[in-house]
Design a protein around this motif. Structure first.
Motif, PDB file in Angstrom:
ATOM      1  N   SER A   1      42.686  35.879  -6.983  1.00  0.00           N
ATOM      2  CA  SER A   1      43.855  36.245  -6.178  1.00  0.00           C
ATOM      3  C   SER A   1      44.050  35.208  -5.083  1.00  0.00           C
TER       4      SER A   1
ATOM      5  N   LYS B   1      46.220  34.656  -2.773  1.00  0.00           N
ATOM      6  CA  LYS B   1      46.586  34.998  -1.403  1.00  0.00           C
ATOM      7  C   LYS B   1      45.383  35.399  -0.561  1.00  0.00           C
TER       8      LYS B   1
ATOM      9  N   HIS C   1      48.423  47.123  -9.543  1.00  0.00           N
ATOM     10  CA  HIS C   1      47.544  46.845  -8.399  1.00  0.00           C
ATOM     11  C   HIS C   1      47.769  48.039  -7.489  1.00  0.00           C
TER      12      HIS C   1
ATOM     13  N   THR D   1      44.802  48.366  -1.689  1.00  0.00           N
ATOM     14  CA  THR D   1      43.719  47.483  -1.278  1.00  0.00           C
ATOM     15  C   THR D   1      42.709  48.264  -0.463  1.00  0.00           C
TER      16      THR D   1
ATOM     17  N   GLY E   1      43.609  44.165  -8.167  1.00  0.00           N
ATOM     18  CA  GLY E   1      42.472  44.034  -7.239  1.00  0.00           C
ATOM     19  C   GLY E   1      42.281  45.335  -6.497  1.00  0.00           C
ATOM     20  N   GLY E   2      41.808  45.227  -5.255  1.00  0.00           N
ATOM     21  CA  GLY E   2      41.753  46.405  -4.395  1.00  0.00           C
ATOM     22  C   GLY E   2      40.374  46.951  -4.098  1.00  0.00           C
TER      23      GLY E   2
ATOM     24  N   GLU F   1      41.846  41.240 -10.828  1.00  0.00           N
ATOM     25  CA  GLU F   1      42.364  40.323  -9.806  1.00  0.00           C
ATOM     26  C   GLU F   1      41.684  40.584  -8.466  1.00  0.00           C
TER      27      GLU F   1
ATOM     28  N   GLY G   1      40.147  40.471  -5.035  1.00  0.00           N
ATOM     29  CA  GLY G   1      40.284  39.528  -3.921  1.00  0.00           C
ATOM     30  C   GLY G   1      39.174  39.723  -2.900  1.00  0.00           C
ATOM     31  N   ARG G   2      39.409  40.663  -1.972  1.00  0.00           N
ATOM     32  CA  ARG G   2      38.513  40.740  -0.811  1.00  0.00           C
ATOM     33  C   ARG G   2      37.052  41.006  -1.176  1.00  0.00           C
TER      34      ARG G   2
ATOM     35  N   TYR H   1      41.534  36.957   3.505  1.00  0.00           N
ATOM     36  CA  TYR H   1      42.811  37.076   4.206  1.00  0.00           C
ATOM     37  C   TYR H   1      42.883  36.404   5.572  1.00  0.00           C
TER      38      TYR H   1
HETATM   39  C1  PLP Z   1      48.942  41.711  -7.257  1.00  0.00           C
HETATM   40  C2  PLP Z   1      47.686  41.602  -6.470  1.00  0.00           C
HETATM   41  N1  PLP Z   1      46.528  41.388  -7.103  1.00  0.00           N
HETATM   42  C3  PLP Z   1      45.359  41.270  -6.425  1.00  0.00           C
HETATM   43  C4  PLP Z   1      45.302  41.362  -5.060  1.00  0.00           C
HETATM   44  C5  PLP Z   1      43.967  41.273  -4.368  1.00  0.00           C
HETATM   45  O1  PLP Z   1      43.677  42.451  -3.726  1.00  0.00           O
HETATM   46  P1  PLP Z   1      42.286  42.751  -3.035  1.00  0.00           P
HETATM   47  O2  PLP Z   1      42.029  41.675  -2.037  1.00  0.00           O
HETATM   48  O3  PLP Z   1      42.513  44.073  -2.375  1.00  0.00           O
HETATM   49  O4  PLP Z   1      41.246  42.809  -4.102  1.00  0.00           O
HETATM   50  C6  PLP Z   1      46.489  41.598  -4.363  1.00  0.00           C
HETATM   51  C7  PLP Z   1      46.461  41.735  -2.895  1.00  0.00           C
HETATM   52  O5  PLP Z   1      47.352  42.161  -2.231  1.00  0.00           O
HETATM   53  C8  PLP Z   1      47.708  41.723  -5.079  1.00  0.00           C
HETATM   54  O6  PLP Z   1      48.877  41.939  -4.447  1.00  0.00           O
END
Ligand code: PLP
Lengths: 447, 82
Positions: free
Chosen positions: A80, A82, A214, A217, A254-255, A303, A305-306, A400
């Protein structure tokens, strides 16, 4: 409409009070990061300083991969962007085998720049320009459609193109967790997602490859994932039945929560957050127990992320001053402000001194260095008696912050990556006056 | 009912009692009630205000209200009643 009622409560903040076993709550120092002494890192690269542990990145990735691989035969992680799109971080995950998950043209180009093949890029998000869509289609990327306007834009591009766009839809649904994230994608319960799938399946110019969701989070509920996977598998099974087509993948998004503690939470995050094994169990069991044809099970895409990157990030800083507030409370000013620690708006970040201290802790408010009232890093923390110039380490800041930070009042600092051998590499240089002013233009009459 | 005078409370619901040296945190409704008590509103007035603003029945609310006041008393945040 009336506001939702919550039970009023007042809670004593038990910072620094000896526990009922008579032991004081000692704040253990963090003196080194992967064998590098904290003061040395600060001496070489300045303060504040973000430090990323490559070892922790790779180890965390391996733990998540193992948790899913041991329960389901076909899995794929997609990083992910972002969450942390620093090239060095992305490349570590790509080396480990991760695809890229992006939500803008900028992130898309960053993934290409990191040598990710177009066919391993997942393009999410509610806003993709026509130009970006054309590029993604040309590169055989997976496009996750967010709304009907986007679907029709892709249909119209596909009509005049020799490429067949590979598409999936993002689905939102009631997973029992509120508030429900229903602003992205097509809804499951009201039949919108099913409508979109039928529309796509009937179009010979599009290739329906998968389903995506998704659900939120920092999700503490593994049940929510079970519900989500059950609903996605149901959609996939209906597509299988009606259109005689097996979907290539289901992307559960993710999440997963990291070990950070949410503001106002009673329990420490690291004590209550489910591990990868628990999330994996909920997700894979729902998939395996679904109506899907067992001989054609879809690839499971994650996906995350955190939960993958938070633990690998540290923010090193220095005490600027100690003060007393008008009511006698102690306050400490530090050089790590909310401008670089965006997540301090959500988390009660764990902060440790960089050298060992006495057991005496004082209830302290930690302020950042900005001349702004919002610049509070911790409202009340049991903090050792650090003096001006002392160093400290804020843990779990990998997610983030290095993307949502702001250039505000001061410059963004250096970021270093500590490699597997313990060697520190500068991976993003601090800003300076030129980098901040570089995009400004002064009209002639003001020169 | 009267709160002790020198209690400091921030907009975010962080409360400090300098006499006891203790800090507390309040949730949004806790903070609202706390401020109403500080303004010397009666239990009746507080009940009317909260039930008109929030989705809660009056007798339901009173239960929570007295529980909350009990906590304030336990934390010695109230002046001794005369
Ligand atoms: C579409 C999508 N996938 C994955 C993620 C990653 O999420 P997380 O950091 O909560 O795992 C996000 C985060 O906003 C997202 O919007």
């Amino acid at each position: 409409m009336k506001k939702q009622f919550e039970r009023p409560y007042i809670k004593k903040i038990r910072a620094g009070i000896p526990s009922k076993f008579g032991m004081s709550v000692h704040n253990e120092p963090v003196t080194h990061i992967d064998n590098n002494p904290v003061p040395e890192l600060i001496k070489q690269f300045g303060s504040p300083l973000f430090v990323i542990s490559e070892k922790t990145l790779r180890e965390t990735y391996a733990i998540e991969k193992r948790a899913f691989q041991t329960r389901y035969p076909r899995i794929q992680l997609a990083w992910s962007y972002k969450t942390n799109y620093l090239d060095a971080v992305c490349r570590v995950f790509h080396q480990e085998g991760s695809w890229a998950e992006v939500v803008s043209g900028f992130e898309y180009d960053k993934a290409l720049g990191n040598n990710v093949p177009g066919s391993q890029i997942i393009f999410n998000g509610p806003y993709k320009t026509e130009e970006e869509l054309r590029k993604a289609i040309g590169n055989d990327s997976f496009i996750h459609i967010d709304h009907f306007d986007e679907l029709y834009a892709i249909i119209s591009i596909a009509q005049n193109s020799d490429k067949k766009p590979k598409v999936a839809i993002r689905v939102n649904m009631d997973t029992g967790v509120y508030p429900m994230w229903d602003r992205f994608g097509f809804n499951y319960e009201n039949g919108e997602a099913w409508d979109a799938l039928n529309r796509i399946s009937l179009d010979n110019n599009l290739e329906l490859v998968g389903l995506h969701t998704h659900i939120g989070t920092y999700m503490l509920s593994t049940d929510a994932y079970k519900t989500a996977m059950t609903k996605l598998a149901d959609l996939a099974a209906r597509v299988e039945k009606k259109h005689n087509k097996s979907l290539k993948y289901i992307d559960i998004g993710g999440g997963f929560a990291s070990g950070n503690t949410l503001k106002g939470a009673y329990y420490q995050g690291r004590d209550i957050v489910p591990g990868f094994d628990e999330y994996a169990e909920a997700i894979t069991s729902a998939l395996i127990n679904s109506e899907l044809n067992p001989s054609k099970l879809p690839l499971l895409i994650l996906e995350t992320g955190r939960a993958l990157v938070d633990d690998a990030g540290f923010l090193l800083g220095t005490v600027i001053a100690n003060k007393r507030l008008s009511d006698g409370r102690r306050s400490t000013i530090v050089d790590t402000g909310v401008n670089i620690l965006f997540t301090s708006f959500w988390y009660e970040h764990e902060i440790h001194p960089a050298k060992s201290t006495s057991d005496h802790l004082e209830e302290t408010t930690l302020y950042g260095p900005l001349c702004m009232n919002i610049d509070v890093i911790r409202e009340a923390v049991a903090f050792p008696l650090l003096r001006k110039g002392d160093n400290f380490v804020i843990k779990r800041v990998g997610a983030y912050n290095m993307t949502q930070w702001m250039q505000f009042i001061t410059y963004r600092p250096n970021i270093v990556l500590i490699d597997m051998e313990g060697k520190a590499h500068l991976v993003r240089e601090a800003e300076n006056l030129d980098s901040v002013r570089g995009n400004e233009r002064i009209p002639d009459h003001l020169k | 009912m009267k709160l002790k005078r020198n209690i400091a409370v921030s907009e975010s619901g962080f409360l400090f009692d300098p006499t006891g040296g203790e800090s507390y945190s309040l949730n949004e409704i806790g903070l609202e009630i706390f401020n109403l008590i500080r303004d010397r509103k009666t239990a009746d007035e507080i009940s009317s205000q909260i039930t008109s603003e929030y989705d809660v029945a009056r007798d339901d609310f009173e239960k929570y209200y007295f529980d909350f006041v009990g906590m304030l008393r336990q934390y010695k945040l109230l002046e001794d009643e005369e």
